[in-house]
Design a protein around this motif. Structure first.
Motif, PDB file in Angstrom:
ATOM      1  N   GLU A 359      -4.391  -9.254  11.651  1.00 42.59           N
ATOM      2  CA  GLU A 359      -3.431 -10.023  10.870  1.00 42.59           C
ATOM      3  C   GLU A 359      -3.577  -9.724   9.376  1.00 42.59           C
ATOM      4  O   GLU A 359      -2.580  -9.634   8.642  1.00 42.59           O
ATOM      5  N   LEU A 360      -4.819  -9.558   8.928  1.00 36.96           N
ATOM      6  CA  LEU A 360      -5.050  -9.193   7.523  1.00 36.96           C
ATOM      7  C   LEU A 360      -4.410  -7.847   7.193  1.00 36.96           C
ATOM      8  O   LEU A 360      -3.635  -7.721   6.235  1.00 36.96           O
ATOM      9  N   MET A 361      -4.703  -6.832   7.999  1.00 40.78           N
ATOM     10  CA  MET A 361      -4.237  -5.494   7.676  1.00 40.78           C
ATOM     11  C   MET A 361      -2.722  -5.365   7.846  1.00 40.78           C
ATOM     12  O   MET A 361      -2.064  -4.636   7.083  1.00 40.78           O
ATOM     13  N   ASP A 362      -2.163  -6.084   8.800  1.00 45.52           N
ATOM     14  CA  ASP A 362      -0.715  -6.047   8.975  1.00 45.52           C
ATOM     15  C   ASP A 362      -0.018  -6.648   7.749  1.00 45.52           C
ATOM     16  O   ASP A 362       1.005  -6.139   7.290  1.00 45.52           O
ATOM     17  N   SER A 363      -0.591  -7.723   7.203  1.00 44.45           N
ATOM     18  CA  SER A 363       0.009  -8.340   6.021  1.00 44.45           C
ATOM     19  C   SER A 363      -0.120  -7.422   4.810  1.00 44.45           C
ATOM     20  O   SER A 363       0.818  -7.314   4.005  1.00 44.45           O
ATOM     21  N   VAL A 364      -1.248  -6.733   4.685  1.00 42.88           N
ATOM     22  CA  VAL A 364      -1.413  -5.781   3.585  1.00 42.88           C
ATOM     23  C   VAL A 364      -0.413  -4.640   3.728  1.00 42.88           C
ATOM     24  O   VAL A 364       0.197  -4.194   2.748  1.00 42.88           O
ATOM     25  N   TYR A 365      -0.239  -4.168   4.946  1.00 44.44           N
ATOM     26  CA  TYR A 365       0.726  -3.092   5.201  1.00 44.44           C
ATOM     27  C   TYR A 365       2.133  -3.513   4.787  1.00 44.44           C
ATOM     28  O   TYR A 365       2.850  -2.765   4.108  1.00 44.44           O
ATOM     29  N   LEU A 366       2.525  -4.730   5.167  1.00 40.53           N
ATOM     30  CA  LEU A 366       3.864  -5.213   4.830  1.00 40.53           C
ATOM     31  C   LEU A 366       4.021  -5.403   3.328  1.00 40.53           C
ATOM     32  O   LEU A 366       5.051  -5.072   2.748  1.00 40.53           O
ATOM     33  N   PHE A 367       2.971  -5.948   2.682  1.00 42.04           N
ATOM     34  CA  PHE A 367       3.062  -6.167   1.247  1.00 42.04           C
ATOM     35  C   PHE A 367       3.074  -4.836   0.492  1.00 42.04           C
ATOM     36  O   PHE A 367       3.764  -4.686  -0.519  1.00 42.04           O
ATOM     37  N   ASN A 368       2.321  -3.861   1.003  1.00 39.18           N
ATOM     38  CA  ASN A 368       2.329  -2.531   0.398  1.00 39.18           C
ATOM     39  C   ASN A 368       3.713  -1.895   0.525  1.00 39.18           C
ATOM     40  O   ASN A 368       4.147  -1.140  -0.356  1.00 39.18           O
ATOM     41  N   LYS A 369       4.421  -2.229   1.608  1.00 42.37           N
ATOM     42  CA  LYS A 369       5.732  -1.636   1.867  1.00 42.37           C
ATOM     43  C   LYS A 369       6.858  -2.365   1.142  1.00 42.37           C
ATOM     44  O   LYS A 369       7.763  -1.738   0.590  1.00 42.37           O
ATOM     45  N   TYR A 370       6.804  -3.709   1.132  1.00 47.34           N
ATOM     46  CA  TYR A 370       7.923  -4.492   0.590  1.00 47.34           C
ATOM     47  C   TYR A 370       7.602  -5.220  -0.711  1.00 47.34           C
ATOM     48  O   TYR A 370       8.507  -5.757  -1.345  1.00 47.34           O
ATOM     49  N   GLY A 371       6.346  -5.277  -1.079  1.00 46.57           N
ATOM     50  CA  GLY A 371       5.965  -5.975  -2.287  1.00 46.57           C
ATOM     51  C   GLY A 371       5.379  -5.045  -3.325  1.00 46.57           C
ATOM     52  O   GLY A 371       6.060  -4.186  -3.881  1.00 46.57           O
ATOM     53  N   ARG A 372       4.072  -5.170  -3.538  1.00 47.99           N
ATOM     54  CA  ARG A 372       3.387  -4.385  -4.552  1.00 47.99           C
ATOM     55  C   ARG A 372       2.470  -3.379  -3.876  1.00 47.99           C
ATOM     56  O   ARG A 372       1.679  -3.746  -3.004  1.00 47.99           O
ATOM     57  N   PRO A 373       2.528  -2.096  -4.255  1.00 50.97           N
ATOM     58  CA  PRO A 373       1.635  -1.093  -3.653  1.00 50.97           C
ATOM     59  C   PRO A 373       0.176  -1.468  -3.877  1.00 50.97           C
ATOM     60  O   PRO A 373      -0.197  -1.961  -4.946  1.00 50.97           O
ATOM     61  N   ILE A 374      -0.645  -1.218  -2.863  1.00 48.06           N
ATOM     62  CA  ILE A 374      -2.055  -1.564  -2.956  1.00 48.06           C
ATOM     63  C   ILE A 374      -2.745  -0.719  -4.030  1.00 48.06           C
ATOM     64  O   ILE A 374      -2.491   0.479  -4.169  1.00 48.06           O
ATOM     65  N   ALA A 375      -3.600  -1.344  -4.809  1.00 48.74           N
ATOM     66  CA  ALA A 375      -4.323  -0.661  -5.891  1.00 48.74           C
ATOM     67  C   ALA A 375      -5.593  -0.017  -5.351  1.00 48.74           C
ATOM     68  O   ALA A 375      -6.035  -0.282  -4.222  1.00 48.74           O
ATOM     69  N   HIS A 376      -6.207   0.826  -6.200  1.00 50.00           N
ATOM     70  CA  HIS A 376      -7.381   1.597  -5.765  1.00 50.00           C
ATOM     71  C   HIS A 376      -8.514   0.694  -5.288  1.00 50.00           C
ATOM     72  O   HIS A 376      -9.073   0.912  -4.196  1.00 50.00           O
ATOM     73  N   ASP A 377      -8.888  -0.313  -6.095  1.00 47.21           N
ATOM     74  CA  ASP A 377     -10.016  -1.166  -5.724  1.00 47.21           C
ATOM     75  C   ASP A 377      -9.745  -1.904  -4.412  1.00 47.21           C
ATOM     76  O   ASP A 377     -10.652  -2.046  -3.569  1.00 47.21           O
TER      77      ASP A 377
END
Length: 600
Positions: A359-377
């Protein structure tokens, strides 16, 4: 047991720090201050005698209540109708914008005459710290101050009130066009109540309405069930703790899953699982600011918890991010309609539930796709989580339903481990980010093959709750929703048919058969509303649109008069469990969006 309103006969109002649960009888019988998980001030829903209450209702016989929200807001209006007159109780908590107001948590209740005349009675009996702390009452010209060891509250009124040793009471009459206002707020011990003008109250009322209307107007959803979806969105926002962005699973504790049973839990915390599903629902509606705040909260939890044995995450946290949620019972409370025990804290916080990583990684995937791209850290931290999961996915855990009867190899837990690794691979491949893709792909495929070989029960022709069992589980309705299996795959259609036959009762869905699969807990339970909305979505994705739409429309009839859902629905249609439940409302949003899309 008399003296307790049905759970469904309540609405909530709040200020993004806490809420007040208000009955159709005008009684606030659950209120914690200053935050959701603070000790209660009013808790008559858990003990009608010892819990404390704040009631404003007609002082005459023969009235009928009606309750509604001011359209597109969380301003709660309770109307009282009688032959002699009609009165209206407006309840709201202003959303503080200035630093000096943010700790006040004003709870404003304004009684207005609508037609004829009506006499009202007010009773306030606070019981601080779950009824365990003594308090003093001191009266002033414009109100009363209640002082307890750890919290002081002031009640300011535009009508005289009388005091007793522990509370206040008064009576007054309103006629068409007249009004009386009561303002309850958190204060310092030396505070002296002041006079509140009608203009000040009116301004706070209008500002609160404007805040909620401006917020919900940002929703992108324009589909068939707009009113219900907007109400669910407003409810999710109301359950958000503004300082951190965390969303509580529910604002109450120990409302029973079965009347008289012992399945009573404290839900005033944030589950990683709920957080991820909430983020998905918020993104689907276009609320990217809330999704971003929640993503930041999730990332902080990954950084804060680094236990190599239990994993990089706990299953739940306090709304402020704290990790210890020690469980205790309040033996002096009788519980809602005699349903003991009453619990505060939640002893499941240290369970191993491997599904949370999916559930954590799916939410990160969706946010990376539709929200803000994930940062390096953030990617470095999530890569470490994925590396840990690749080494630790193949172990028993307590599962999504937090059983207390020992660990098993739960199919749902394996499913979400697959999701976690698969989404991490997608992010890395899409963005060209550094990752040990060979190791990740090998682990992903190993999980997939294990689910297909051990999670599938050839005799039942269905995927089952855990390996070496033949018990069905409604959590597996998510298999096609997370794209593990095609929604028309023969294995999935067979599983869907089996769940429909065994766990579904007229659109209502049980989590599992507790008698066939003992979970270490006493008593039975109702149907889980979130599972019912998962079922709607699974039907829709399988192309069974007429069944899906009928099931969805039936589910909407189980909402209360305000469009709110608790955790469960009992055998006679009554709402059970903590109320309202965020998980249910986000599942409603997801089902509505997807069903609307499928229907074209």
């Amino acid at each position: 047991m008399p003296g307790y309103l049905p759970i469904a006969e309540h609405g909530i109002m709040g200020d993004l720090h806490t809420v007040a649960l208000t009955g159709t009888n005008g009684n606030i019988d659950w209120y914690c201050c200053p935050s959701f998980d603070s000790p209660s001030v009013f808790a008559s829903i858990l003990d009608r005698e010892k819990g404390g209450h704040y009631r404003i209702s007609p002082a005459v016989e023969g009235w009928t209540p009606k309750q509604l929200y001011f359209p597109d807001t969380n301003v709660l209006i309770t109307r009282f109708l009688s032959e002699e007159g009609v009165g209206e109780l407006q309840g709201f908590m202003p959303i503080a914008e200035s630093k000096e107001d943010i700790h006040r948590h004003r709870l404003i209740r304004r009684v207005e005459g609508v037609r004829g005349e009506m006499r009202f009675r007010v009773e306030m009996q606070p019981r601080f710290n779950y009824g365990r702390d003594k308090h003093e009452v001191e009266q002033y010209e414009h109100g009363v101050v209640f002082r307890s060891p750890n919290l002081c509250l002031a009640l300011q009124a535009t009508t005289p009130v009388a005091c007793d040793e522990t509370g206040i009471h008064c009576e007054f009459t309103v006629r068409a066009g007249s009004s009386v206002t009561f303002v309850l707020e958190r204060v310092e011990p030396d505070y002296v109540p002041r006079e509140y003008s009608e203009a000040e109250t009116r301004a706070a009322y209008e500002q609160t309405i404007a805040f909620w209307r401006n917020w919900v107007s940002r929703s992108h959803y324009k589909g068939r069930w707009r009113e219900m979806v907007n109400r669910s969105a407003l409810t999710l926002k109301l359950l958000t703790y503004r300082p951190t962005g965390a969303i509580v699973a529910a604002p109450t504790t120990s409302l029973p899953e079965v009347i008289g049973g012992g399945r009573n839990w404290d839900y005033r915390y944030t589950w990683i699982r709920d957080a991820a599903f909430s983020l998905y629902a918020l993104l689907r509606l276009g609320f990217t600011d809330e999704a971003e705040a929640f993503t930041d909260w999730l990332r902080d939890r990954v950084v804060a918890h680094t236990d190599a044995v239990s994993g990089p995450l706990q299953i739940m946290y306090g709304i402020d991010g704290r990790s210890e949620l020690t469980e205790e019972t309040l033996d002096h409370f009788e519980g809602y309609r005699g349903s003991k025990p009453v619990r505060i804290g939640n002893g499941a916080y240290d369970q191993l539930q491997l599904d949370i990583y999916g559930e954590l990684m799916d939410s990160v995937y969706l946010f990376n796709k539709y929200g803000r791209p994930i940062a390096h850290d953030g990617w470095v931290e999530l890569s470490a989580v994925t590396d840990w999961l690749c080494e630790n996915w193949d172990q028993p855990d307590e599962g999504i339903w937090e059983v207390r009867g020992g660990r098993h190899d739960f199919t749902y837990s394996r499913l979400m481990c697959w999701v976690a690794i698969e989404r991490a691979i997608r992010i890395a491949s899409y963005r060209g980010l550094p990752a040990d893709l060979d190791t990740w792909r090998a682990a992903r495929d190993a999980v997939y093959h294990q689910i297909m070989s051990k999670g599938w029960n050839e005799k039942r022709k269905a995927f089952v709750q855990h390996f070496d069992s033949d018990v069905l589980d409604a959590s597996l309705l998510l298999m096609p929703l997370v794209k593990f299996i095609a929604p028309t795959d023969p294995r999935w259609l067979s599983t869907l048919d089996a769940i429909t036959k065994e766990l579904v009762s007229d659109s209502l869905v049980y989590r599992y058969n507790a008698r066939a699969s003992p979970d270490g807990l006493e008593g039975e339970e109702g149907t889980f509303s979130i599972c019912s909305f998962w079922y709607v979505e699974a039907l829709a994705r399988a192309g069974r649109l007429e069944e899906a739409r009928l099931a969805f429309e039936k589910m909407l009839t189980y909402a209360n008069h305000l469009g709110l859902f608790s955790e469960e629905i009992g055998p006679t249609g009554e709402q059970l469990g903590n109320f309202p439940q965020a998980f249910t409302h986000l599942a409603l949003i997801s089902a509505a969006v997807n069903l609307d899309h499928q229907l074209g």
